[in-house]
Design a protein around this motif. Structure first.
Motif, PDB file in Angstrom:
ATOM      1  N   THR A 193      -6.957   3.187  11.680  1.00 54.21           N
ATOM      2  CA  THR A 193      -7.789   2.337  10.837  1.00 54.21           C
ATOM      3  C   THR A 193      -8.466   3.180   9.750  1.00 54.21           C
ATOM      4  O   THR A 193      -8.415   4.406   9.784  1.00 54.21           O
ATOM      5  CB  THR A 193      -8.850   1.599  11.674  1.00 54.21           C
ATOM      6  OG1 THR A 193      -9.610   2.552  12.426  1.00 54.21           O
ATOM      7  CG2 THR A 193      -8.195   0.615  12.641  1.00 54.21           C
ATOM      8  N   GLY A 194      -9.093   2.493   8.800  1.00 59.78           N
ATOM      9  CA  GLY A 194      -9.779   3.211   7.736  1.00 59.78           C
ATOM     10  C   GLY A 194      -8.847   3.882   6.750  1.00 59.78           C
ATOM     11  O   GLY A 194      -9.151   4.963   6.232  1.00 59.78           O
ATOM     12  N   GLY A 195      -7.684   3.258   6.490  1.00 63.08           N
ATOM     13  CA  GLY A 195      -6.751   3.823   5.510  1.00 63.08           C
ATOM     14  C   GLY A 195      -5.966   5.007   6.016  1.00 63.08           C
ATOM     15  O   GLY A 195      -5.482   5.819   5.219  1.00 63.08           O
ATOM     16  N   LYS A 196      -5.767   5.112   7.341  1.00 62.69           N
ATOM     17  CA  LYS A 196      -5.079   6.277   7.908  1.00 62.69           C
ATOM     18  C   LYS A 196      -3.662   5.988   8.384  1.00 62.69           C
ATOM     19  O   LYS A 196      -2.972   6.920   8.808  1.00 62.69           O
ATOM     20  CB  LYS A 196      -5.907   6.855   9.067  1.00 62.69           C
ATOM     21  CG  LYS A 196      -7.280   7.368   8.694  1.00 62.69           C
ATOM     22  CD  LYS A 196      -7.814   8.263   9.780  1.00 62.69           C
ATOM     23  CE  LYS A 196      -8.990   7.871  10.567  1.00 62.69           C
ATOM     24  NZ  LYS A 196      -9.775   6.754  10.364  1.00 62.69           N
ATOM     25  N   ASP A 199      -4.505  -1.530   8.340  1.00 62.19           N
ATOM     26  CA  ASP A 199      -5.768  -2.266   8.207  1.00 62.19           C
ATOM     27  C   ASP A 199      -5.519  -3.721   7.828  1.00 62.19           C
ATOM     28  O   ASP A 199      -6.192  -4.637   8.335  1.00 62.19           O
ATOM     29  CB  ASP A 199      -6.665  -1.616   7.158  1.00 62.19           C
ATOM     30  CG  ASP A 199      -7.175  -0.252   7.577  1.00 62.19           C
ATOM     31  OD1 ASP A 199      -7.606  -0.118   8.736  1.00 62.19           O
ATOM     32  OD2 ASP A 199      -7.144   0.669   6.746  1.00 62.19           O
ATOM     33  N   THR A 200      -4.572  -3.969   6.940  1.00 66.24           N
ATOM     34  CA  THR A 200      -4.239  -5.330   6.529  1.00 66.24           C
ATOM     35  C   THR A 200      -3.704  -6.140   7.706  1.00 66.24           C
ATOM     36  O   THR A 200      -4.062  -7.313   7.891  1.00 66.24           O
ATOM     37  CB  THR A 200      -3.203  -5.298   5.388  1.00 66.24           C
ATOM     38  OG1 THR A 200      -3.766  -4.609   4.269  1.00 66.24           O
ATOM     39  CG2 THR A 200      -2.786  -6.695   4.973  1.00 66.24           C
ATOM     40  N   GLU A 229      -9.182   4.416  16.186  1.00 69.62           N
ATOM     41  CA  GLU A 229      -9.776   5.006  14.985  1.00 69.62           C
ATOM     42  C   GLU A 229      -8.780   5.844  14.187  1.00 69.62           C
ATOM     43  O   GLU A 229      -9.003   6.131  13.008  1.00 69.62           O
ATOM     44  CB  GLU A 229     -10.993   5.850  15.351  1.00 69.62           C
ATOM     45  CG  GLU A 229     -10.688   7.065  16.199  1.00 69.62           C
ATOM     46  CD  GLU A 229     -11.946   7.832  16.590  1.00 69.62           C
ATOM     47  OE1 GLU A 229     -13.047   7.349  16.282  1.00 69.62           O
ATOM     48  OE2 GLU A 229     -11.802   8.899  17.219  1.00 69.62           O
ATOM     49  N   SER A 255       0.852  -1.181   0.000  1.00 67.41           N
ATOM     50  CA  SER A 255       0.000   0.000   0.000  1.00 67.41           C
ATOM     51  C   SER A 255       0.891   1.235   0.000  1.00 67.41           C
ATOM     52  O   SER A 255       1.984   1.229   0.582  1.00 67.41           O
ATOM     53  CB  SER A 255      -0.916  -0.007   1.225  1.00 67.41           C
ATOM     54  OG  SER A 255      -1.783   1.103   1.224  1.00 67.41           O
ATOM     55  N   TRP A 288       0.052   3.212   8.211  1.00 67.30           N
ATOM     56  CA  TRP A 288       0.847   2.202   7.498  1.00 67.30           C
ATOM     57  C   TRP A 288       2.063   1.818   8.329  1.00 67.30           C
ATOM     58  O   TRP A 288       2.511   2.568   9.196  1.00 67.30           O
ATOM     59  CB  TRP A 288       1.349   2.756   6.171  1.00 67.30           C
ATOM     60  CG  TRP A 288       0.328   3.076   5.145  1.00 67.30           C
ATOM     61  CD1 TRP A 288      -0.033   2.332   4.055  1.00 67.30           C
ATOM     62  CD2 TRP A 288      -0.500   4.262   5.081  1.00 67.30           C
ATOM     63  NE1 TRP A 288      -1.019   2.949   3.336  1.00 67.30           N
ATOM     64  CE2 TRP A 288      -1.328   4.138   3.935  1.00 67.30           C
ATOM     65  CE3 TRP A 288      -0.626   5.400   5.881  1.00 67.30           C
ATOM     66  CZ2 TRP A 288      -2.256   5.109   3.577  1.00 67.30           C
ATOM     67  CZ3 TRP A 288      -1.553   6.373   5.525  1.00 67.30           C
ATOM     68  CH2 TRP A 288      -2.355   6.231   4.384  1.00 67.30           C
ATOM     69  N   LEU A 304      -4.212  -5.521  10.968  1.00 67.53           N
ATOM     70  CA  LEU A 304      -5.263  -5.724  11.971  1.00 67.53           C
ATOM     71  C   LEU A 304      -6.275  -6.770  11.520  1.00 67.53           C
ATOM     72  O   LEU A 304      -6.855  -7.472  12.355  1.00 67.53           O
ATOM     73  CB  LEU A 304      -5.967  -4.399  12.260  1.00 67.53           C
ATOM     74  CG  LEU A 304      -5.157  -3.368  13.053  1.00 67.53           C
ATOM     75  CD1 LEU A 304      -5.924  -2.051  13.145  1.00 67.53           C
ATOM     76  CD2 LEU A 304      -4.820  -3.885  14.451  1.00 67.53           C
ATOM     77  N   ALA A 305      -6.486  -6.905  10.220  1.00 71.58           N
ATOM     78  CA  ALA A 305      -7.414  -7.916   9.728  1.00 71.58           C
ATOM     79  C   ALA A 305      -6.947  -9.317  10.105  1.00 71.58           C
ATOM     80  O   ALA A 305      -7.766 -10.213  10.347  1.00 71.58           O
ATOM     81  CB  ALA A 305      -7.570  -7.797   8.218  1.00 71.58           C
ATOM     82  N   SER A 360      -0.637  -1.439   4.720  1.00 71.06           N
ATOM     83  CA  SER A 360      -1.637  -0.736   5.512  1.00 71.06           C
ATOM     84  C   SER A 360      -1.813  -1.413   6.873  1.00 71.06           C
ATOM     85  O   SER A 360      -1.825  -2.647   6.975  1.00 71.06           O
ATOM     86  CB  SER A 360      -2.974  -0.722   4.761  1.00 71.06           C
ATOM     87  OG  SER A 360      -4.005  -0.238   5.593  1.00 71.06           O
TER      88      SER A 360
END
Length: 202
Positions: free
Chosen positions: A129-132, A96-97, A126, A71, A134, A99-100, A94
């Motif tokens: 997360t949400g693309g914020k 997010d990846t 928050e 990313s 890396w 944390l998934a 990311s």
């Protein structure tokens, strides 16, 4: 009465709208500021772990994290000491990846970012997360240098740069806020550059 002498007034340079209040454009400079000695972390020994309030505690080594979908962040970074660098590019993965794979528990509200040096900084969940956020290892097309946090650092570019922990080793998910190194020493718990959250009480 003496006449008024009108001096020459040059064209005023307009402030770049990408600069938050109180910041200046560092342009070709990337100032180096950190609170601890610069470590030497070979990629063969580098790891990143997500633990705490998660369904799965997960650790990646250098090769494993590079095998994840890549990313890119393209944009600006802002340091609490008033410099900003505009139009940078960072490559990594990311958060997010990551944390998934770990699967945060519903009670998780905050994270403590931890570095291989022992440095810590706290963030609301928050805010990463949400693309914020890396974990990055390349900056402007080159491997991230050690003085700038290499081999890999956290990147949370919408907050002041002390939140983007250098030499990052992991995230610990929590159900409460807990101050990290600079926060215990007077810096703001969140650090939003657009509202100048530099110090406690701002």
């Amino acid at each position: 009465m003496a006449g008024i002498t009108r001096g020459f007034v040059g064209r005023r340079r307009e402030r770049d709208p990408r600069l938050p209040p109180g910041q200046y454009d560092a342009r070709d400079e990337w100032p180096v500021l950190h609170a601890e000695a610069t470590p030497n972390i070979p990629t063969e020994r580098w790891t990143f772990t997500i633990e705490g309030l998660v369904e799965n505690t997960v650790t990646w080594n250098w090769d494993e994290i590079h095998a994840l979908p890549r990313s890119r962040y393209e944009g600006d970074i802002h340091c609490v000491t008033t410099w900003s660098k505009l139009g940078m590019t960072f490559d990594g993965v990311s958060v997010d990846t990551l944390l998934a794979a770990a699967k945060p528990q519903r009670s998780a509200t905050h994270v403590m970012a931890v570095s291989h040096t022992g440095y810590t900084t706290n963030l609301p969940l928050e805010d990463i997360t949400g693309g914020k956020a890396w974990v990055v290892w390349d900056a402007d097309g080159k491997p991230l240098s050690t003085i700038h946090g290499g081999p890999a650092r956290l990147l949370v570019p919408h907050l002041y740069f002390w939140k983007s922990a250098k030499w990052v080793s992991g995230l610990r998910l929590m159900d409460h806020d807990e101050q990290g190194f600079w926060e215990r020493n007077g810096y703001h718990d969140r650090g939003d550059p657009w509202t100048e959250q530099r110090y406690q009480g701002d």
